[in-house]
Design a protein around this motif. Structure first.
Motif, PDB file in Angstrom:
ATOM      1  N   MET A 114      -8.183   8.572 -11.060  1.00  0.00           N
ATOM      2  CA  MET A 114      -7.716   7.455 -10.250  1.00  0.00           C
ATOM      3  C   MET A 114      -6.420   6.867 -10.799  1.00  0.00           C
ATOM      4  N   GLY A 115      -6.304   6.766 -12.143  1.00  0.00           N
ATOM      5  CA  GLY A 115      -5.116   6.117 -12.695  1.00  0.00           C
ATOM      6  C   GLY A 115      -5.196   4.614 -12.530  1.00  0.00           C
ATOM      7  N   ILE A 116      -4.099   3.999 -12.106  1.00  0.00           N
ATOM      8  CA  ILE A 116      -4.061   2.553 -11.880  1.00  0.00           C
ATOM      9  C   ILE A 116      -3.917   2.294 -10.385  1.00  0.00           C
ATOM     10  N   HIS A 117      -4.866   1.563  -9.835  1.00  0.00           N
ATOM     11  CA  HIS A 117      -4.915   1.341  -8.393  1.00  0.00           C
ATOM     12  C   HIS A 117      -3.683   0.571  -7.894  1.00  0.00           C
ATOM     13  N   GLN A 118      -2.928   1.188  -6.988  1.00  0.00           N
ATOM     14  CA  GLN A 118      -1.765   0.590  -6.308  1.00  0.00           C
ATOM     15  C   GLN A 118      -0.627   0.160  -7.244  1.00  0.00           C
ATOM     16  N   LEU A 119      -0.580   0.739  -8.438  1.00  0.00           N
ATOM     17  CA  LEU A 119       0.517   0.388  -9.351  1.00  0.00           C
ATOM     18  C   LEU A 119       1.866   0.846  -8.795  1.00  0.00           C
ATOM     19  N   SER A 120       1.894   1.994  -8.142  1.00  0.00           N
ATOM     20  CA  SER A 120       3.159   2.480  -7.576  1.00  0.00           C
ATOM     21  C   SER A 120       3.709   1.502  -6.544  1.00  0.00           C
ATOM     22  N   LYS A 121       2.812   0.883  -5.763  1.00  0.00           N
ATOM     23  CA  LYS A 121       3.237  -0.112  -4.766  1.00  0.00           C
ATOM     24  C   LYS A 121       3.765  -1.369  -5.446  1.00  0.00           C
ATOM     25  N   VAL A 122       3.081  -1.796  -6.496  1.00  0.00           N
ATOM     26  CA  VAL A 122       3.508  -2.985  -7.242  1.00  0.00           C
ATOM     27  C   VAL A 122       4.916  -2.784  -7.795  1.00  0.00           C
ATOM     28  N   ILE A 123       5.161  -1.606  -8.367  1.00  0.00           N
ATOM     29  CA  ILE A 123       6.487  -1.316  -8.935  1.00  0.00           C
ATOM     30  C   ILE A 123       7.540  -1.255  -7.837  1.00  0.00           C
ATOM     31  N   ALA A 124       7.213  -0.614  -6.724  1.00  0.00           N
ATOM     32  CA  ALA A 124       8.162  -0.521  -5.608  1.00  0.00           C
ATOM     33  C   ALA A 124       8.516  -1.898  -5.063  1.00  0.00           C
ATOM     34  N   ASP A 125       7.530  -2.810  -5.045  1.00  0.00           N
ATOM     35  CA  ASP A 125       7.748  -4.161  -4.500  1.00  0.00           C
ATOM     36  C   ASP A 125       8.494  -5.073  -5.477  1.00  0.00           C
ATOM     37  N   HIS A 126       8.167  -4.972  -6.763  1.00  0.00           N
ATOM     38  CA  HIS A 126       8.684  -5.938  -7.737  1.00  0.00           C
ATOM     39  C   HIS A 126       9.761  -5.380  -8.675  1.00  0.00           C
ATOM     40  N   ALA A 127       9.815  -4.064  -8.802  1.00  0.00           N
ATOM     41  CA  ALA A 127      10.813  -3.463  -9.706  1.00  0.00           C
ATOM     42  C   ALA A 127      11.387  -2.186  -9.087  1.00  0.00           C
TER      43      ALA A 127
END
Length: 372
Positions: free
Chosen positions: A1-14
């Motif tokens: 699974m990794g980290i849930h929705q981390l890619s979205k968080v990075i795309a939105d904030h960084a």
């Protein structure tokens, strides 16, 4: 699974932390690749095209075909891959592994029922969910890599953590994996889509950890806590806390302890015996090889005779295909690889409790004081 929705968080904030590159732009790069993740991709990719590849003895060869073909493709583009295989899973991951096993059993039952009903589309859908990388898959791939002259490492525990450790030690440029927790383990650079970039006509997605911390305005410790809050393989997430709320809570309170103190326990049900402290320690101090900086990585010439014995005589490959692959490996090895300009500069390590933005602010304050 990794980290849930981390890619979205990075795309939105960084968003500045994510860059896209063609495989040609990775010329001269050394990359540590999560082997199990890659093998799983190969097994799934073949099933997407129909059924698994088998030799005349009924042995599956999808993983070997995928690894042989795509490794050669990377080497042809001047990439130096080193594959990292999983060791034993950490005890805390047992819950996640149990969930995966249960889902696999449910998929097997669904596939059997669909088979009885003659619904082949559903059979195909659920069969893909039963795919699992076995010990034999790994042993086949280790033998193949050694005969191809490609280095591999057996991690004592999680492959992603070992890839991150190699990257932090400067042994490789980046960690190649689809699992976002590679960043949580501290890899300065994460390269996604690397092994299938050209085959699927997708760019390599490169994520820079320092820029992630800068965009989120968090320290590394806070970033780890954020990843645990989002949901990871070691802890269940807290129901009702999605990625947007998780980021806001971390920015407001700064740590999981303070977040838990502030949460409305009636509104947000915290899992019983939620082991966030143990998860945090696993991310901060994972079990990896000791003295990583002294690990020797060698890319050697392929052994054509033994490759033919293994791939042609035992696994049913075409001899012409194997010989052509050997030629490509030798040609790539003999080619003069120019040193990339950035190989002359060492990256500064990411401090646990500092962000690039804070460093810049501190620098400005010092300058102001001097003027006075």
């Amino acid at each position: 699974m990794g980290i849930h929705q981390l890619s979205k968080v990075i795309a939105d904030h960084a968003p500045d932390a994510i860059k896209e590159f063609s495989i040609q732009q990775y010329f001269g790069r050394k990359v540590a690749i999560d082997a199990s993740m890659s093998i799983y991709q190969f097994l799934i990719a073949i099933r997407n095209e129909g059924s698994a590849l088998m030799n005349s003895d009924g042995e599956e060869t999808s993983h070997i075909v995928g690894l042989f073909t795509r490794t050669i493709r990377m080497v042809e583009h001047g990439i130096k891959p080193v594959y990292v295989f999983d060791g034993k899973p950490p005890t805390m991951k047992s819950g996640e592994l149990a969930k995966r096993l249960e889902k696999r059993k449910e998929a097997e039952q669904a596939a059997e029922k669909a088979q009885e009903d003659g619904d082949m589309e559903t059979v195909d859908k659920f069969t893909k969910r039963t795919v699992k990388v076995t010990k034999q898959h790994n042993e086949d791939c280790k033998k193949l890599l050694s005969l191809m002259g490609i280095p591999y490492i057996e991690a004592p525990c999680e492959a992603e953590a070992q890839c991150a450790a190699l990257c932090k030690a400067g042994k490789v440029y980046s960690a190649g994996s689809e699992d976002m927790d590679t960043l949580t383990f501290g890899s300065p650079i994460l390269s996604r889509h690397l092994t299938f970039s050209e085959a699927r006509k997708m760019p390599i997605s490169e994520i820079n950890l320092e820029k992630v911390l800068d965009g989120l305005e968090m320290t590394m410790d806070q970033f780890i806590d954020l990843c645990i809050l989002l949901g990871c393989d070691y802890c269940d997430s807290i129901k009702g806390i999605g990625p947007h709320r998780a980021v806001n809570l971390m920015k407001t309170h700064g740590s999981l302890e303070k977040i838990l103190e502030s949460l409305d326990k009636k509104k947000y049900e915290i899992p019983e015996d939620w082991p966030f402290e143990q998860a945090r320690e696993l991310f901060k101090a994972p079990e990896v090889l000791p003295d990583v900086s002294n690990v020797v990585l060698k890319w050697e010439a392929p052994n054509e005779e033994e490759l033919i014995e293994f791939l042609v005589k035992k696994k049913g490959f075409s001899e012409d295909r194997v010989k052509n692959g050997v030629k490509k490996l030798l040609k790539a090895k003999e080619a003069k690889v120019q040193n990339r300009l950035d190989s002359y500069f060492k990256k500064a390590p990411v401090a646990a409790n500092s962000t690039p933005k804070r460093k810049a602010d501190e620098g400005k304050k010092k300058t102001t004081k001097k003027k006075k």
